[in-house]
Design a protein around this motif. Structure first.
Motif, short mmCIF file in Angstrom:
data_model
loop_
_atom_site.label_atom_id
_atom_site.label_comp_id
_atom_site.label_asym_id
_atom_site.label_seq_id
_atom_site.Cartn_x
_atom_site.Cartn_y
_atom_site.Cartn_z
N MET A 1 0.34 -1.12 0.03
CA MET A 1 0.10 -0.41 0.02
C MET A 1 1.35 1.54 0.03
N GLY A 2 2.06 1.15 0.96
CA GLY A 2 3.15 2.19 0.95
C GLY A 2 2.42 3.41 1.90
N VAL A 3 3.89 4.36 1.07
CA VAL A 3 3.27 6.10 1.98
C VAL A 3 2.19 6.13 2.20
N GLU A 4 1.68 6.95 3.39
CA GLU A 4 0.14 7.66 3.11
C GLU A 4 0.38 8.64 4.03
N TYR A 5 -0.38 9.70 4.20
CA TYR A 5 -1.54 10.53 5.50
C TYR A 5 -2.10 10.86 5.53
N GLY B 1 2.74 7.88 7.36
CA GLY B 1 2.70 6.49 7.53
C GLY B 1 2.56 5.78 6.33
N PHE B 2 2.94 4.19 7.13
CA PHE B 2 2.81 3.62 5.79
C PHE B 2 1.89 1.98 6.49
N TRP C 1 5.21 9.94 11.44
CA TRP C 1 6.34 10.45 11.55
C TRP C 1 5.35 11.89 10.84
N GLU C 2 6.07 12.99 10.73
CA GLU C 2 5.38 14.41 10.86
C GLU C 2 6.03 14.66 9.47
N THR C 3 6.94 14.29 8.84
CA THR C 3 6.90 14.00 7.41
C THR C 3 6.75 12.94 6.19
N ARG C 4 6.57 13.14 5.66
CA ARG C 4 6.74 11.88 4.02
C ARG C 4 8.36 11.34 4.06
N ASP C 5 9.76 12.57 4.02
CA ASP C 5 10.90 11.85 4.07
C ASP C 5 10.57 10.46 5.30
N GLU C 6 10.48 10.58 6.40
CA GLU C 6 10.23 10.38 7.86
C GLU C 6 9.78 8.88 7.81
N GLU D 1 8.68 7.23 4.50
CA GLU D 1 9.45 6.62 3.86
C GLU D 1 10.82 5.65 3.86
N LYS D 2 11.59 6.41 5.17
CA LYS D 2 12.97 5.27 5.20
C LYS D 2 12.10 4.29 6.04
N ALA D 3 11.37 4.66 7.65
CA ALA D 3 10.90 3.45 8.13
C ALA D 3 10.24 2.56 7.26
N TYR D 4 9.36 3.14 6.44
CA TYR D 4 8.76 2.30 5.39
C TYR D 4 9.20 1.06 4.67
#
Length: 398
Positions: free
Chosen positions: A1-5, A13-14, A28-33, A35-38
């Motif tokens: 499903m991937g990263v989403e808000y 998150g994801f 997470w507060e930002t998309r970059d954070e 994506e790294k966690a994902y």
């Protein structure tokens, strides 16, 4: 499903789905954070040992998908998913091989359920769990995932006495119960008894489901997509429906929660109020039985009655029409002046009645279905009885 808000949380998150299991985290507060966690989570997930295709959890996931494809409604599939995830997967083990589960394990599962302390669990409820388990193993056996169905060899004697015999439902009690209510409660009560809808079906009725003239109602299926149907509305309900439309003009539901206007799930307090005011104990299923009794008195066409009740099998409908079979037997009892008993006891002695199995056999005979065909179908479908709430509790009607 991937990263989403997630707007409701205000976090990134994801969501990940693997082998029928859902993993989700939004922190997470930002998309970059996020994506790294994902990516880190996926790497860890991929590094773990692969789940074998015949692991119990994976077999259950495949069975749920197949159930949806075969036409079971989303509500029935959700109920199956809940039963497996809440009770069966934790007991048998997600990683356990489905083929390693034996009839002894099934018997231990039954004993474990009977020992539950969180709530009173009836034999009827446990029977439903076992029926779902039997159906799943029948499907898995057909797919070659298991060699045998362990439920078939299990001793089910602990839950055999699952049917509670209730006293006959008195129509006058239903009338008195209705008279004790008013407003939205009485409208809901009368809608149940004059449509024969199940409680959840009534809770989901939308205003758009009723045609502008108030003659027809769209019923959204509960058990299978076949139960999605168009039903006629009894004239007695038309003013009740019109009043409900005015009572909650802003809500899309016909019987919403009075405070929120959204879907109302629980109605137990209404039936407790009836018992307190009148001493009459009823549940929503009793009102469906009331409808079935009233319809059976006037309808001579079992197919029409089957569609009104939205049964998938005519055999289920036949259980509600025992009185019709009794009238048929009485009608021919004295023909030709021969012995009126025809091998039965006299009416004065007991007026012997047909059993449910007799009636199902007669209905099958009329449709050209042999006993062997029925038995083979039951093994394929997974249940020894028709798998509906109606067949589970017929004591009010019979």
């Amino acid at each position: 499903m991937g990263v989403e808000y997630r707007c409701n949380r205000g976090k990134w998150g994801f969501r990940v789905y693997r082998a029928g299991k859902r993993y989700a985290r939004f922190a997470w507060e930002t998309r970059d954070e996020a994506e790294k966690a994902y990516r880190k989570f996926c790497d860890e997930l991929d590094s773990k040992p692969k789940i074998p295709p015949n692991a119990f959890e994976r077999v259950v996931a495949q069975y749920l998908v197949e159930s949806a494809l075969r036409g079971r409604s989303e509500w029935r599939v959700d109920a199956l998913r809940w039963n497996f995830q809440r009770f069966m997967i934790p007991f048998f083990g997600a990683q356990s091989l489905a083929d390693s589960i034996t009839h002894k394990d099934v018997e231990r599962f039954i004993r474990k359920q009977k020992e539950r302390k969180d709530r009173k669990v009836t034999n009827q409820t446990i029977w439903h769990y076992v029926t779902d388990l039997r159906s799943m193993f029948n499907w898995a056996k057909g797919e070659g995932l298991v060699s045998e169905n362990p439920v078939e060899r299990a001793d089910l004697s602990l839950i055999k006495n699952r049917k509670v015999v209730k006293p006959p439902l008195d129509p006058d009690d239903v009338e008195r119960a209705s008279a004790s209510l008013d407003g939205n409660d009485r409208a809901y009560f009368d809608f149940l008894r004059f449509t024969g809808l199940r409680k959840d079906e009534t809770n989901r009725v939308l205003k758009i489901d009723i045609d502008p003239k108030g003659n027809w109602l769209v019923v959204r299926g509960t058990k299978t997509e076949d139960s999605y149907n168009l039903l006629p509305i009894a004239p007695v309900l038309r003013p009740i429906i019109a009043e409900q439309m005015k009572r909650f003009p802003e809500s899309e539901y016909l019987f919403p929660n009075p405070k929120t206007g959204k879907k109302q799930y629980r109605r137990s307090w209404m039936f407790k109020r009836i018992q307190k005011l009148t001493g009459i104990k009823l549940v929503p299923k009793d009102l469906r039985d009331y409808f079935c009794n009233e319809v059976a008195r006037s309808v001579r066409d079992p197919v029409a009655m089957m569609h009104l009740l939205r049964h998938k099998s005519l055999a289920t409908t036949t259980k509600y029409t025992r009185v019709v079979w009794e009238r048929m037997r009485s009608a021919v009892q004295n023909l030709g002046g021969v012995d009126a008993n025809f091998g039965y006891q006299s009416d004065a002695e007991s007026s012997q009645r047909l059993t449910k199995n007799d009636m199902i056999a007669l209905a099958d005979l009329a449709r050209g279905i042999s006993v062997s065909e029925r038995e083979s179908k039951e093994k394929i479908d997974g249940g020894g009885q028709t798998r509906t709430v109606d067949s589970a509790d017929m004591s009010r009607v019979l």
